[in-house]
Write a protein that holds these residues in place. Structure first.
Motif, short mmCIF file in Angstrom:
data_model
loop_
_atom_site.label_atom_id
_atom_site.label_comp_id
_atom_site.label_asym_id
_atom_site.label_seq_id
_atom_site.Cartn_x
_atom_site.Cartn_y
_atom_site.Cartn_z
N SER A 474 -23.56 4.99 17.84
CA SER A 474 -22.66 3.99 17.58
C SER A 474 -21.71 3.41 17.22
O SER A 474 -20.50 2.11 17.68
CB SER A 474 -23.64 3.29 16.31
OG SER A 474 -24.55 3.06 16.65
N ASP A 475 -20.87 4.90 16.77
CA ASP A 475 -19.66 4.43 17.25
C ASP A 475 -18.41 4.61 18.15
O ASP A 475 -17.46 3.69 18.05
CB ASP A 475 -18.67 6.15 15.96
CG ASP A 475 -19.22 5.78 14.35
OD1 ASP A 475 -19.19 4.60 14.01
OD2 ASP A 475 -19.05 6.78 13.75
N MET A 476 -19.07 4.68 19.31
CA MET A 476 -18.15 5.08 20.32
C MET A 476 -18.65 3.51 20.88
O MET A 476 -17.92 2.93 21.63
CB MET A 476 -19.00 6.23 21.23
CG MET A 476 -18.30 6.14 23.02
SD MET A 476 -16.72 6.14 23.04
CE MET A 476 -16.72 8.32 21.93
N PHE A 477 -19.81 2.82 20.57
CA PHE A 477 -20.01 1.64 20.80
C PHE A 477 -18.40 0.69 20.69
O PHE A 477 -17.86 -0.07 21.36
CB PHE A 477 -21.30 0.61 21.13
CG PHE A 477 -22.52 1.70 22.08
CD1 PHE A 477 -21.73 0.89 23.18
CD2 PHE A 477 -23.22 2.32 22.10
CE1 PHE A 477 -23.00 1.33 24.32
CE2 PHE A 477 -24.93 2.39 22.24
CZ PHE A 477 -24.31 1.71 24.36
N ALA A 478 -18.55 1.33 19.21
CA ALA A 478 -17.77 -0.28 18.65
C ALA A 478 -16.34 0.33 19.10
O ALA A 478 -15.24 -1.01 19.25
CB ALA A 478 -17.37 -0.03 16.81
N GLN A 479 -16.01 1.60 19.36
CA GLN A 479 -14.98 2.11 20.02
C GLN A 479 -14.59 1.00 21.18
O GLN A 479 -12.91 0.68 20.88
CB GLN A 479 -14.61 2.87 20.30
CG GLN A 479 -13.85 4.11 18.65
CD GLN A 479 -14.21 5.75 18.74
OE1 GLN A 479 -13.28 5.96 19.21
NE2 GLN A 479 -14.61 6.60 17.80
N LEU A 480 -15.15 1.69 21.89
CA LEU A 480 -15.19 0.79 23.22
C LEU A 480 -15.14 -1.16 23.19
O LEU A 480 -13.70 -1.43 24.05
CB LEU A 480 -16.59 1.03 24.08
CG LEU A 480 -16.48 2.27 24.15
CD1 LEU A 480 -17.22 3.27 25.72
CD2 LEU A 480 -14.87 3.46 25.76
N LYS A 481 -15.77 -1.50 22.09
CA LYS A 481 -15.80 -3.43 22.15
C LYS A 481 -14.69 -3.55 21.77
O LYS A 481 -13.67 -4.50 21.84
CB LYS A 481 -16.67 -3.09 21.18
CG LYS A 481 -18.09 -2.90 22.16
CD LYS A 481 -18.59 -3.59 23.60
CE LYS A 481 -18.10 -5.30 23.32
NZ LYS A 481 -17.91 -6.19 24.99
N LEU A 482 -14.05 -2.18 21.30
CA LEU A 482 -12.66 -3.02 20.36
C LEU A 482 -11.04 -2.86 21.26
O LEU A 482 -10.73 -3.53 21.50
CB LEU A 482 -12.19 -1.98 18.98
CG LEU A 482 -12.83 -2.35 17.60
CD1 LEU A 482 -13.37 -0.87 16.74
CD2 LEU A 482 -12.43 -3.14 17.00
N LEU A 483 -11.89 -1.51 22.35
CA LEU A 483 -10.77 -1.97 22.71
C LEU A 483 -10.29 -3.36 23.87
O LEU A 483 -9.99 -3.88 24.46
CB LEU A 483 -10.90 -0.86 23.92
CG LEU A 483 -10.55 1.08 23.72
CD1 LEU A 483 -11.45 1.69 24.23
CD2 LEU A 483 -9.15 0.61 23.26
N GLY A 484 -11.92 -3.66 24.65
CA GLY A 484 -11.74 -5.33 25.09
C GLY A 484 -12.14 -5.14 26.15
O GLY A 484 -12.63 -5.91 27.10
N VAL A 485 -12.98 -3.48 26.70
CA VAL A 485 -14.02 -3.37 27.98
C VAL A 485 -15.00 -3.84 27.82
O VAL A 485 -16.01 -4.28 26.73
CB VAL A 485 -13.73 -2.04 28.44
CG1 VAL A 485 -12.64 -1.27 28.34
CG2 VAL A 485 -14.83 -1.20 27.60
#
Length: 736
Positions: A474-485
């Motif tokens: 879940s944390d990794m999903f959140a980090q990637l979405k914060l990047l905008g990809v």
């Protein structure tokens, strides 16, 4: 029996000097005899042992009262019954000793410590009995006298120890020792009777991830559940399933050489083992790979057969896991090639042998390219182009997939940054990459160095990324979405918990697996209904949909009718190098018109290999151009009329009876008498093979370079070849 009668028996025993088996005579006083009787009664009442006696016909003349009570009868009812009636005279199948009580009694010799099962309903009790023959003054046999004691606990302990020596304590399946012993004995016996025996070797895929994330107790529970599923799946007569250690299992199936049936069993195993497990409140998904070898074709003894099955398992894992493979002689060279590839893969990136190609993803309505999927390719200086289906699994096994994936990500971002317009680039992400805590930083670095806008990068993930720790995922999903990809769920529909993933994971796209595309236009297929449901679900969740593997016009029309938004497949384009992408996108818009066959033909497979064509006592050499379950196209013979029967020799004992249905010049279309079956590697094979036992007994033709002749049967003259043959190297290479 009264104390007086027992006293009389003791007196008789004391005075029976004629018995050859009697103990030395001891003179006892009346008081001593009375004490002896009391001691006898105390001994019987203690439960430590009991006594029995029989006459010359084997009928019971004395039995301890404690035994009669255990048997649930009055002692008077037992007197006069055959001694054998007190026991269940069934020999333990694992006991090599073939002696039985009736046999021992008939010899009229002393016996001791014979273990027999008491005839007690609903309870298992074992006694150890001993007996001594008795004789009268004339030396004539008069019967037996003996004793017994309870050995149930001892026997159970021995049985448990024996079971521990033969069975896996965790799963209850046979262990390596028992499987090896059973297989060796079976093959030795079957070699004499010329029977077949199949062996399957199975490894679990992603089992290590369960151990690492959930712990070894969870791994043990998973192995127990796997064992239970295997026992429900494999129910062939005489089969045995074993756990050899770790996550390695072996299945032995006697008297089965039908590769069609074995393929069905292997597919069922892979499907059932891959379904989700509930382990300590957590949901986990693993996979399975299976290798199959069959005696006597792939080995005569257990060592040869296991080696062949292991090689087939190695090939199935190398083919992408979740597959089965049959052993073939080609696997030896294939294994050697894989070892070479693994050694040199580590240097491939450093020596600039890797490059990236891009397959267009097309908007269904406008035929415009909206995205391109980045795919790794390897050009080896000696081996040439190496298929990603070969080196990607090797990279996963060698723990190189993370480094390879990161390199592709950076290269794709750098090249896509130079494309005009808003066309996206899609990059596959492995589970090991996604599970790396620093993966989001790698993505951020690739975007920063390339200058690519984040919304133009699409990361394609499979369900395997959900096997790790839920919080970390879940944390990794959140980090990637914060990047905008953007995030896409690849191979959708091939797993078992996709809906739950969609509920929590922030995907922007669903890629429908090509297994749902195949057969979608057939009236009886349910795939169109499944795809329609996926499209509706994606629309409701505001996600795009891409259909993978579209090759024919009928499939394209079906996807458009079902509302799929994007198409990827050979009907538009295969993967192209980056310079072609740049050239095609100079105007900013790349439009590709679909081009492909009107209908998809799943059965026909393009091949290019030599085969033997046997007619009468001649073997001809031909080139096979394509192959299906029902027939093949061959070239190399001339003047072959329609209706001519042949036996097609594929090698490795694979012979298929066929008839010429089309003939034009040096080309013949053959129809098989029996359809071929799936070989587990995307190819086809014969259902049965010719046994080496049969080949050893008959005069079999041997393959030769060019035309050959089979040794004729005794008394039969040699025939003249009926057909002309041309060199296959001179036959056109274009597939008809």
């Amino acid at each position: 029996m009264s104390v007086g009668s027992v006293l009389e028996r003791i007196r008789n025993l004391r005075g029976s000097g004629a018995s050859k088996q009697a103990a030395p005579r001891v003179d006892l006083t009346g008081q001593e005899l009375h004490e002896a009787v009391l001691l006898l009664q105390d001994y019987e009442a203690s439960g430590l042992g009991w006594f029995w006696a029989s006459d010359r016909e084997g009928r019971i003349t004395y039995i301890s009262d404690c035994v009669a009570k255990l048997l649930g009868q009055e002692r008077s009812a037992i007197i006069g019954q055959p001694l054998q009636s007190m026991f269940i005279l069934e020999r333990d199948e694992d006991d090599p000793v073939e002696r039985t009580l009736p046999l021992l009694l008939s010899t009229r010799k002393t016996f001791s410590d014979l273990q027999v099962r008491a005839a007690i309903d609903g309870k298992e009790m074992w006694w150890s009995i001993s007996g001594r023959p008795q004789a009268d003054e004339a030396g004539e046999f008069t019967g037996y006298r003996g004793n017994g004691n309870d050995v149930t606990a001892t026997r159970q302990s021995q049985r448990d120890a024996s079971r521990l020596a033969q069975y896996d304590s965790l799963t209850g399946l046979a262990n390596r020792h028992r499987m090896g012993k059973r297989l060796s004995a079976t093959l030795t016996a079957y070699q004499k009777s010329k029977r077949s025996c199949a062996v399957m070797m199975m490894d679990l895929d992603r089992f290590k991830a369960v151990n690492d994330t959930l712990g070894h107790p969870a791994g043990d529970e998973l192995l127990k559940q796997v064992a239970g599923r295997l026992q429900r799946i494999v129910t062939e007569p005489g089969c045995e399933i074993g756990r050899l250690g770790g996550d390695e299992f072996q299945i032995m199936i006697p008297d089965l050489d039908d590769r069609g049936r074995l393929g069905e069993i292997a597919r069922t195993i892979i499907t059932m083992i891959s379904q989700p497990y509930q382990i300590e409140g957590s949901r986990c998904v693993i996979g399975a790979s299976v290798g199959i070898a069959i005696a006597p074709y792939d080995g005569i003894n257990s060592e040869e057969l296991i080696r062949s099955a292991d090689l087939a398992l190695y090939a199935s894992k190398g083919g992408g896991r979740g597959q089965f493979r049959f052993y073939s002689s080609e696997l030896h060279s294939e294994a050697e090639r894989r070892r070479q590839i693994e050694e040199e893969l580590r240097d491939a990136l450093a020596h600039d042998q890797m490059h990236v190609v891009y397959q267009p993803i097309i908007d269904t309505k406008s035929n415009k390219v909206v995205s391109l999927e980045a795919l790794a390719r390897w050009t080896h200086p000696e081996l040439g182009e190496i298929s990603p289906g070969v080196f990607i699994p090797i990279a996963e096994e060698a723990n190189l997939i993370g480094a390879l994936g990161d390199w592709v990500l950076k290269r794709a971002c750098a090249e896509a940054a130079g494309w005009p317009g808003g066309v996206r680039v899609a990059v596959n992400v492995s589970a090991s990459q996604f599970g790396n805590a620093g993966f989001a930083a790698v993505v951020a670095q690739a975007l920063a160095h390339s200058g690519l806008q984040p919304e133009r990068l699409e990361l394609e993930l499979t369900e395997s990324v959900f096997l790790g720790d839920e919080n970390a995922t879940s944390d990794m999903f959140a980090q990637l979405k914060l990047l905008g990809v953007r995030l896409a769920l690849d191979d959708f529909g091939t797993g078992y918990s996709s809906l739950s993933y969609l509920q929590h994971a922030p995907f922007d796209k669903i890629k429908i697996d090509k297994s749902f595309i195949r057969g979608v236009t057939r009236p009886e297929s349910r795939n169109s209904a499944i795809i329609a449901s996926i499209v509706s679900l994606a629309d409701a969740l505001k996600m795009d949909t891409t259909a993978e593997g579209i090759e024919a016009q009928d499939e394209l029309h079906a996807m458009r009718a079902l509302g799929v938004k994007q198409i990827q497949g050979f009907i538009y384009a295969c993967a192209v190098p980056p310079d072609e992408v740049s050239a095609a996108m100079l105007s900013g818009t790349w439009v590709i018109e679909p081009e492909g066959p009107s209908k998809y033909r799943p059965e026909r497979r393009t091949v290019l290999r030599k085969v033997g064509l046997i007619h009468e006592d001649h073997r001809y050499e031909a080139m096979m151009r394509n192959l299906s379950r029902t027939g093949c196209l061959v070239e190399g013979l001339v003047d072959v009329p329609v209706g001519t029967p042949f036996v097609v020799d594929f090698g490795d004992g694979q012979l298929a009876v066929a008839v010429v249905r089309r003939s034009a010049g040096a080309t013949q279309g053959l129809e098989f008498e029996q359809q071929l079956v799936d070989d587990g590697a995307g190819g086809l094979c014969t259902r049965h093979r010719v046994s080496p036992y049969i080949l050893a007994q008959v005069a079999a033709p041997q393959p030769v370079a060019g035309a050959g002749q089979y040794p004729p049967q005794p008394g039969m003259p040699l025939s003249i070849p009926r057909f002309g043959q041309i060199e296959t190297s001179k036959v056109r290479t274009k597939v008809a």
